[in-house]
Design an enzyme around this catalytic site. Sequence first.
Site, PDB file in Angstrom:
ATOM      1  N   SER A 165       0.675  -1.148  -0.025  1.00  0.00           N
ATOM      2  CA  SER A 165       0.117  -0.002  -0.115  1.00  0.00           C
ATOM      3  C   SER A 165       0.792   1.398   0.160  1.00  0.00           C
ATOM      4  O   SER A 165       1.907   1.216   0.576  1.00  0.00           O
ATOM      5  CB  SER A 165      -1.103  -0.055   1.376  1.00  0.00           C
ATOM      6  OG  SER A 165      -0.321  -0.067   2.381  1.00  0.00           O
ATOM      7  N   GLN A 167       1.787   4.140   1.826  1.00  0.00           N
ATOM      8  CA  GLN A 167       1.552   4.260   3.145  1.00  0.00           C
ATOM      9  C   GLN A 167       2.764   5.236   3.772  1.00  0.00           C
ATOM     10  O   GLN A 167       3.672   5.654   3.178  1.00  0.00           O
ATOM     11  CB  GLN A 167       1.744   2.846   3.926  1.00  0.00           C
ATOM     12  CG  GLN A 167       3.283   2.385   3.531  1.00  0.00           C
ATOM     13  CD  GLN A 167       3.398   0.999   4.131  1.00  0.00           C
ATOM     14  OE1 GLN A 167       4.024   0.488   5.080  1.00  0.00           O
ATOM     15  NE2 GLN A 167       2.681  -0.002   3.443  1.00  0.00           N
ATOM     16  N   HIS A 169       4.660   5.705   8.037  1.00  0.00           N
ATOM     17  CA  HIS A 169       4.517   5.495   9.429  1.00  0.00           C
ATOM     18  C   HIS A 169       4.837   6.788  10.327  1.00  0.00           C
ATOM     19  O   HIS A 169       5.476   7.606  10.246  1.00  0.00           O
ATOM     20  CB  HIS A 169       5.625   4.567   9.616  1.00  0.00           C
ATOM     21  CG  HIS A 169       5.912   3.387   8.874  1.00  0.00           C
ATOM     22  ND1 HIS A 169       4.923   2.686   8.958  1.00  0.00           N
ATOM     23  CD2 HIS A 169       6.595   2.897   7.759  1.00  0.00           C
ATOM     24  CE1 HIS A 169       5.065   1.635   7.788  1.00  0.00           C
ATOM     25  NE2 HIS A 169       5.977   1.943   7.233  1.00  0.00           N
ATOM     26  N   LYS A 192       7.991   4.745  13.718  1.00  0.00           N
ATOM     27  CA  LYS A 192       8.325   3.460  12.949  1.00  0.00           C
ATOM     28  C   LYS A 192       9.169   4.057  11.614  1.00  0.00           C
ATOM     29  O   LYS A 192       9.118   3.831  10.382  1.00  0.00           O
ATOM     30  CB  LYS A 192       7.346   2.737  12.477  1.00  0.00           C
ATOM     31  CG  LYS A 192       7.670   1.364  11.821  1.00  0.00           C
ATOM     32  CD  LYS A 192       6.546   0.817  11.420  1.00  0.00           C
ATOM     33  CE  LYS A 192       6.834  -0.594  10.742  1.00  0.00           C
ATOM     34  NZ  LYS A 192       5.723  -1.173   9.911  1.00  0.00           N
ATOM     35  N   GLU A 194      12.283   3.562   9.159  1.00  0.00           N
ATOM     36  CA  GLU A 194      12.856   2.121   8.701  1.00  0.00           C
ATOM     37  C   GLU A 194      13.904   2.242   7.760  1.00  0.00           C
ATOM     38  O   GLU A 194      14.011   3.093   6.928  1.00  0.00           O
ATOM     39  CB  GLU A 194      11.389   1.320   8.206  1.00  0.00           C
ATOM     40  CG  GLU A 194      10.680   1.828   6.992  1.00  0.00           C
ATOM     41  CD  GLU A 194       9.565   1.197   6.980  1.00  0.00           C
ATOM     42  OE1 GLU A 194       9.031   0.258   7.768  1.00  0.00           O
ATOM     43  OE2 GLU A 194       8.851   1.174   5.821  1.00  0.00           O
ATOM     44  N   HIS A 329       5.557   5.975   1.146  1.00  0.00           N
ATOM     45  CA  HIS A 329       6.284   5.074   0.320  1.00  0.00           C
ATOM     46  C   HIS A 329       5.327   3.802  -0.066  1.00  0.00           C
ATOM     47  O   HIS A 329       4.416   3.580   0.596  1.00  0.00           O
ATOM     48  CB  HIS A 329       7.601   4.512   1.183  1.00  0.00           C
ATOM     49  CG  HIS A 329       7.200   4.006   2.391  1.00  0.00           C
ATOM     50  ND1 HIS A 329       7.014   4.761   3.679  1.00  0.00           N
ATOM     51  CD2 HIS A 329       7.334   2.706   2.932  1.00  0.00           C
ATOM     52  CE1 HIS A 329       6.818   3.978   4.539  1.00  0.00           C
ATOM     53  NE2 HIS A 329       6.925   2.678   4.233  1.00  0.00           N
ATOM     54  N   ARG A 348      -2.359   3.918   6.008  1.00  0.00           N
ATOM     55  CA  ARG A 348      -2.547   3.528   4.527  1.00  0.00           C
ATOM     56  C   ARG A 348      -3.560   4.756   3.758  1.00  0.00           C
ATOM     57  O   ARG A 348      -4.237   5.436   4.347  1.00  0.00           O
ATOM     58  CB  ARG A 348      -3.066   2.432   4.315  1.00  0.00           C
ATOM     59  CG  ARG A 348      -2.008   1.328   4.756  1.00  0.00           C
ATOM     60  CD  ARG A 348      -2.490  -0.271   4.805  1.00  0.00           C
ATOM     61  NE  ARG A 348      -1.922  -1.201   5.211  1.00  0.00           N
ATOM     62  CZ  ARG A 348      -1.926  -1.578   6.655  1.00  0.00           C
ATOM     63  NH1 ARG A 348      -2.735  -0.959   7.306  1.00  0.00           N
ATOM     64  NH2 ARG A 348      -0.987  -2.435   7.003  1.00  0.00           N
ATOM     65  N   LYS A 354      -6.994  -2.662   2.533  1.00  0.00           N
ATOM     66  CA  LYS A 354      -7.169  -2.761   3.954  1.00  0.00           C
ATOM     67  C   LYS A 354      -7.587  -0.947   4.289  1.00  0.00           C
ATOM     68  O   LYS A 354      -7.857  -0.448   3.243  1.00  0.00           O
ATOM     69  CB  LYS A 354      -5.812  -2.756   4.773  1.00  0.00           C
ATOM     70  CG  LYS A 354      -5.135  -4.315   4.563  1.00  0.00           C
ATOM     71  CD  LYS A 354      -3.669  -4.339   5.299  1.00  0.00           C
ATOM     72  CE  LYS A 354      -3.271  -5.807   5.089  1.00  0.00           C
ATOM     73  NZ  LYS A 354      -2.067  -5.978   5.793  1.00  0.00           N
TER      74      LYS A 354
END
Length: 472
Positions: A165, A167, A169, A192, A194, A329, A348, A354
């Site tokens: 998706s 999305q 964080h 989050k 990453e 991203h 998302r 979802k």
Amino acid sequence: MTPKPNMMMMLIPTSKSFTEEDIVEDTSPFMTEISKRSISSNALSSMLAARENLNVVEVTRTNALRKLDCAAQQYAWGRVGSNSSVARMKAANCPNFVIEEDSPYAELWVGTHPNGMSQVIDCDTGESCSLKDYVQSDPLLHLGNSEATDLTFLFKVLSINKVLSIQAHPDKELAERLHAERPKIYKDANHKPEMAVALTDDFEAMCGFRPIAAIAANLRKYPEFRTLIGEEIASSLCRLENSQATREVLSDMFYSFNMASKELVDSQLESLMKCLHAKKTEDLSRDDKLMLKLAGQFPGDSGIMAPLMLNHVMLTKGQSFYIGANEPHAYISGEILECMACSDNVVRAGLTPKLKDVDTLVSMLTYKTVIPNITSGKKMDECTTLYAPPVADFAIEVIEVEPYSEYTLKDVKSPSVLLTLSGSGKLVQGDVQSLPAAYGNAAFASANTRTKVVSGPEGIRIVRALSNVHFF
């Protein structure tokens, strides 16, 4: 009758004097050969250890390496059956695990997050306890800090067959608020950020907004994109292509893009697909090819046009990039190592069946317009390549040891997890512990303990995830 000891007591024995039975001895042929060839340990070890004020501790049976059994997540976008490294690693490390050849295997989780908790395995009895229970049994010994309660990082392997998706964080402040307001959706209060490191040469992703000039050019080139976000916003964005005052107009663009009516999305996608299919293959741009690919995976989703406003990055094996909190991203394909702060918070918008939380996503993004910085890590010595992000929560080291050699991992004040990516050998801690190291094998190392990597005839490649003690 003497009560049966519980699993935690078996995994965390009381201190005792060692006998000859406790000593691990190896007289295999490749161990003999190793004495002829030995790689020096990390050349920076002394300097970094002094700076970090390490309290290197003696390895005993209480804080020795522990074998891990890790969770395999079967999300719909994962590679199918044995084509997935996640499935193969899980099967290699867990004899009872059977790969279902028609099922997707998306992520291997190595860490303490409750959505995919790793289990500490007693190699003698086969009994287990959660990694979180294990580290919390003695935080000072295992985490290096008596006040710590958990690992700061979560490590994963991803096998991507279909796009994830669109999305982002949340940062720490937003994560705390979202968790307090909607704990069933946002299940922890941590940020989050990453980092991804490519395992294959076919990794693709979208990350961050393209430079304004590139978006403006696409608004002129693709009338369907312009119509979808509206003429007023498109004109405003084109006027600002040489300006720094872009956040508000990008926010308006992204909101309009995601909130467009189904009728408008359907009509513009139909027009776009007709144009793209009418082109000769050699005339298709990289954006054209990606939009056709996304249309095949998520027909009718406005996210098909996302490449016109988000950077499209392609990585080869060993290359990496960092994704900060609040940055949009979407991974597209390939297999990667991924490390992050210990969280599973995802907001998302598109290319997903979802829950979409468009309002939150639009409000949280930074709207920076920069091309992601792609690196190949920093070579620390002849064996270790370091991937260190600008946050304290996590870092990755990839260690490659030649055949019939040994290499001592640098002592660090962080707990760490180790995963064997290829080759074979052993992870040795003096006479106390010796764990087999082969494809898919995972282990937990307590803070401030020393581990020697002993390679077999094929050499060995291992990844170590840890807190970012190198720069924080």
